[in-house]
Design an enzyme around this catalytic site. Structure first.
Site, short mmCIF file in Angstrom:
data_model
loop_
_atom_site.label_atom_id
_atom_site.label_comp_id
_atom_site.label_asym_id
_atom_site.label_seq_id
_atom_site.Cartn_x
_atom_site.Cartn_y
_atom_site.Cartn_z
N ASP A 94 0.86 -1.19 0.00
CA ASP A 94 0.00 0.00 0.00
C ASP A 94 0.90 1.25 0.00
OD1 ASP A 94 -2.41 1.38 0.24
OD2 ASP A 94 -2.40 1.32 2.43
N HIS A 95 0.65 2.16 -0.91
CA HIS A 95 1.39 3.44 -0.98
C HIS A 95 2.91 3.28 -1.06
CE1 HIS A 95 -2.11 5.98 -0.47
NE2 HIS A 95 -2.52 5.17 0.49
N HIS A 190 -7.77 9.86 3.95
CA HIS A 190 -7.33 8.86 4.94
C HIS A 190 -7.68 9.27 6.37
CE1 HIS A 190 -4.62 7.81 1.52
NE2 HIS A 190 -5.05 6.62 1.88
N HIS A 234 -9.17 4.83 -2.23
CA HIS A 234 -8.48 4.86 -0.94
C HIS A 234 -9.36 5.61 0.06
CE1 HIS A 234 -4.27 3.50 -1.77
NE2 HIS A 234 -4.84 3.41 -2.95
N SER A 237 -12.81 4.28 4.79
CA SER A 237 -13.43 3.89 6.05
C SER A 237 -14.67 4.74 6.28
CB SER A 237 -12.46 4.08 7.22
OG SER A 237 -11.58 2.96 7.28
N ILE A 278 -9.70 -0.07 3.30
CA ILE A 278 -10.24 0.17 4.65
C ILE A 278 -9.17 -0.17 5.68
CG2 ILE A 278 -11.99 -0.56 6.34
CD1 ILE A 278 -13.82 -1.14 3.85
N SER A 280 -8.74 2.47 8.78
CA SER A 280 -9.16 3.15 10.02
C SER A 280 -10.30 2.42 10.73
CB SER A 280 -9.59 4.59 9.72
OG SER A 280 -8.51 5.31 9.18
P1 13P Z 1 -8.90 4.74 5.67
O1 13P Z 1 -8.04 5.59 6.53
O2 13P Z 1 -10.16 5.47 5.26
O3 13P Z 1 -9.21 3.43 6.29
O4 13P Z 1 -8.11 4.47 4.29
C1 13P Z 1 -7.17 3.43 4.21
C2 13P Z 1 -6.38 3.48 2.94
O5 13P Z 1 -6.71 4.14 1.99
C3 13P Z 1 -5.17 2.65 2.88
O6 13P Z 1 -4.45 2.88 1.72
O1 G3H Z 2 -3.10 4.86 3.63
C1 G3H Z 2 -2.73 4.74 4.77
C2 G3H Z 2 -3.01 3.47 5.49
O2 G3H Z 2 -4.10 3.63 6.36
C3 G3H Z 2 -1.78 2.97 6.18
O3 G3H Z 2 -1.49 3.75 7.27
O4 G3H Z 2 0.94 4.27 7.07
O5 G3H Z 2 -0.22 4.38 9.27
O6 G3H Z 2 0.24 2.17 8.19
P1 G3H Z 2 -0.02 3.63 7.98
ZN ZN Z 3 -4.52 4.86 0.98
#
Ligand code: 13P
Ligand code: G3H
Ligand code: ZN
Length: 332
Positions: A94-95, A190, A234, A237, A278, A280
């Site tokens: 992710d990211h 986010h 993205h 939540s 998802i 959060s």
């Molecule tokens: P939330 O913070 O809305 O759960 O998004 C998570 C997310 O986009 C992870 O890449």
């Molecule tokens: O996009 C962000 C995700 O919720 C991951 O968050 O970098 O705190 O693990 P994190």
């Molecule tokens: Zn994200």
């Protein structure tokens, strides 16, 4: 080099094609802990849903990338043990913010990676994405890219304001970068504070914040320009208010936390949106259960005593998302 295929994982290609055609979305749940992993697998197996287990750079720093990869391999074996003959589990970065991080994940068992060049100038985003795609595709790993900027903090990528994805750019971007799916910005963000109170109205009956709607007009325009192309959301939540209330009633402090209404995510899932992220909501479900437990049983100090209800609460939330919001149940 460890191929994800040896671990029993799958990439997103076929999964997304089926989701777009079937009008549902695949859940992409972030995980950092054993309990999240167990709850995700139990929920996916019980609902017969494909699932994406995703790991951020922060998760790798917290839990160690190697451990998380073995946990994903363990997830496949656990799903089989729970009676699922053919689990469809993706291990996704992710990211990802550099080519080197994406390469490291591809070389170490990930079946899908995101390269997030959304903060870069347009041409640089294309060039970086293309470089990751060229490497990933040699190993049949799929690549998610991002165009447009979400408000809030995206790991290393911080932005005060969001910039919606420009539909005029999506065909050029996806063609030239070769990405397999595209994350877009249509008003999600986010974290547990997706909108300020000033951006919302207030329901006079409940006093709760009512967020502004997502930009469905932009989503539909993007779908028109890229028919059948997998789109990712993205920051999706919904920040369940009962969990926020439980946290606040047991010593927490999350005033005016607000997310994306589930009806809007349900609507998006029926379109070309085929992956919904998802994280959060899992954090909230875990924290609410633990705070409640500590308040009610102050003498408990065995982590299993409070992590068990936390795991149960996350599992309930994951099942709810799969069945009531994304519609990915009974798709195995
Ligand atoms: P939330 O913070 O809305 O759960 O998004 C998570 C997310 O986009 C992870 O890449
Ligand atoms: O996009 C962000 C995700 O919720 C991951 O968050 O970098 O705190 O693990 P994190
Ligand atoms: Zn994200």
């Amino acid at each position: 080099m460890t191929s994800y295929k040896e671990l029993g994982l799958v990439n997103t290609r076929e999964m997304f094609a089926k989701a777009v055609a079937g009008g549902y979305a695949i859940p992409a749940f972030n995980f950092n802990t054993l309990e999240q992993m167990q709850a995700i697998v139990q929920a996916a197996v019980e609902t017969k849903s494909p699932v994406i287990m995703q790991v951020s750079k922060g998760a790798r720093n917290y839990a160690n990338g190697t451990i998380l990869r073995y946990m994903a391999q363990g997830a496949v074996e656990y799903a089989k043990e729970l009676g699922c003959e053919n689990p469809q589990i993706v291990l996704h970065l992710d990211h990802g913010d550099t080519f080197e991080l994406c390469k490291d994940c591809i070389d170490n068992g990930f079946s899908s990676v995101m390269i997030d060049g959304s903060s870069l100038p347009y041409e640089e985003n294309i060039a970086l994405t293309k470089k990751v795609v060229e490497y990933a595709h040699k190993f049949d790993v799929t690549v998610e890219a991002e165009l447009g900027v979400l408000a809030g903090v995206e790991d290393e990528v911080a932005s005060e304001v969001s910039h919606y994805t420009k539909p005029d750019e999506v065909v050029d971007f996806s063609t030239r970068s070769g990405c397999d799916s595209l994350a877009i910005s249509i008003g999600t963000s986010h974290g547990a504070y997706k909108f300020t109170p000033e951006q919302c109205t207030r329901d006079p009956k409940t006093g709760r914040l009512v967020p502004p709607p997502l930009a469905f007009d932009i989503l539909h325009e993007i779908e028109k320009r890229l028919p059948g192309f997998p789109i990712v959301l993205h920051g999706s939540s919904s920040v369940p208010q009962d969990e926020v209330d439980t946290i606040n009633a047991h010593g927490g402090k999350l005033p005016d936390a607000v997310g994306i209404p589930e009806e809007q995510l349900r609507e998006a899932s029926k379109s070309a949106v085929c992956k919904i992220n998802i994280d959060s909501d899992s954090r909230l479900a875990m924290t609410a259960a633990i705070r409640k437990h500590f308040d009610e049983k102050p003498g408990d100090f065995d982590p299993r005593q409070y992590l068990k209800p936390a795991r149960e609460n996350m599992k309930k939330m994951y099942i709810h998302k799969i069945v009531e919001v994304l519609g990915s149940n009974n798709k195995l």
